[in-house]
Design an enzyme around this catalytic site. Structure first.
Site, mmCIF file in Angstrom:
data_model
loop_
_atom_site.group_PDB
_atom_site.id
_atom_site.type_symbol
_atom_site.label_atom_id
_atom_site.label_comp_id
_atom_site.label_asym_id
_atom_site.label_seq_id
_atom_site.Cartn_x
_atom_site.Cartn_y
_atom_site.Cartn_z
ATOM 1 N N ASN A 280 -48.448 -3.951 -20.065
ATOM 2 C CA ASN A 280 -47.066 -4.351 -18.773
ATOM 3 C C ASN A 280 -47.801 -4.440 -17.370
ATOM 4 O O ASN A 280 -48.717 -3.627 -17.640
ATOM 5 C CB ASN A 280 -45.425 -3.405 -18.762
ATOM 6 C CG ASN A 280 -44.814 -3.127 -19.897
ATOM 7 O OD1 ASN A 280 -45.070 -4.842 -20.714
ATOM 8 N ND2 ASN A 280 -44.563 -2.768 -19.651
ATOM 9 N N ARG B 258 -44.759 -5.100 -25.767
ATOM 10 C CA ARG B 258 -45.613 -5.166 -26.078
ATOM 11 C C ARG B 258 -46.293 -4.542 -27.519
ATOM 12 O O ARG B 258 -47.137 -4.561 -27.844
ATOM 13 C CB ARG B 258 -46.275 -4.152 -25.349
ATOM 14 C CG ARG B 258 -46.630 -4.347 -23.932
ATOM 15 C CD ARG B 258 -46.898 -3.379 -22.960
ATOM 16 N NE ARG B 258 -45.909 -2.113 -22.835
ATOM 17 C CZ ARG B 258 -46.056 -1.070 -22.388
ATOM 18 N NH1 ARG B 258 -47.216 -0.517 -22.260
ATOM 19 N NH2 ARG B 258 -45.242 0.010 -23.063
#
Length: 95
Positions: A40, A22
């Site tokens: 996520n 990320r």
């Protein structure tokens, strides 16, 4: 060069959690001055929306296959195109 705006909504599968994916994704998007977000998923994948000039978004779609050092992307699924998002790129909480 295509500067027409483009927005894509994708899901990235593979070893993409617990490897800094990320943060890497956000850095890459910000380097291309893209808007959108990344988070996520409970399934172990990562979901993202990228918005910006079509050439920059297309370039981002190419690099997401690489990810950070320990990531291993095995698949990318594209969903219906979302409406464009403006503002800074965000790392969101997990879904």
């Amino acid at each position: 060069m295509t500067t027409d705006p483009l927005a894509v909504h994708i899901q990235i599968e593979g070893r993409v959690q617990g490897v800094g994916y990320r943060a890497w994704c956000a850095d890459e998007a910000k380097a291309r001055d893209l808007s959108g977000w990344v988070r996520n998923l409970a399934s172990g994948g990562v979901e993202a929306v990228f918005c910006g000039p079509a050439d920059d978004v297309t370039d981002m779609l190419d690099v997401i296959w690489h990810g950070p050092r320990f990531a291993r992307v095995t698949g990318v699924k594209e969903f219906d195109r979302p409406p464009p998002i403006t503002g800074p790129f965000q790392v969101r909480d997990s879904a």
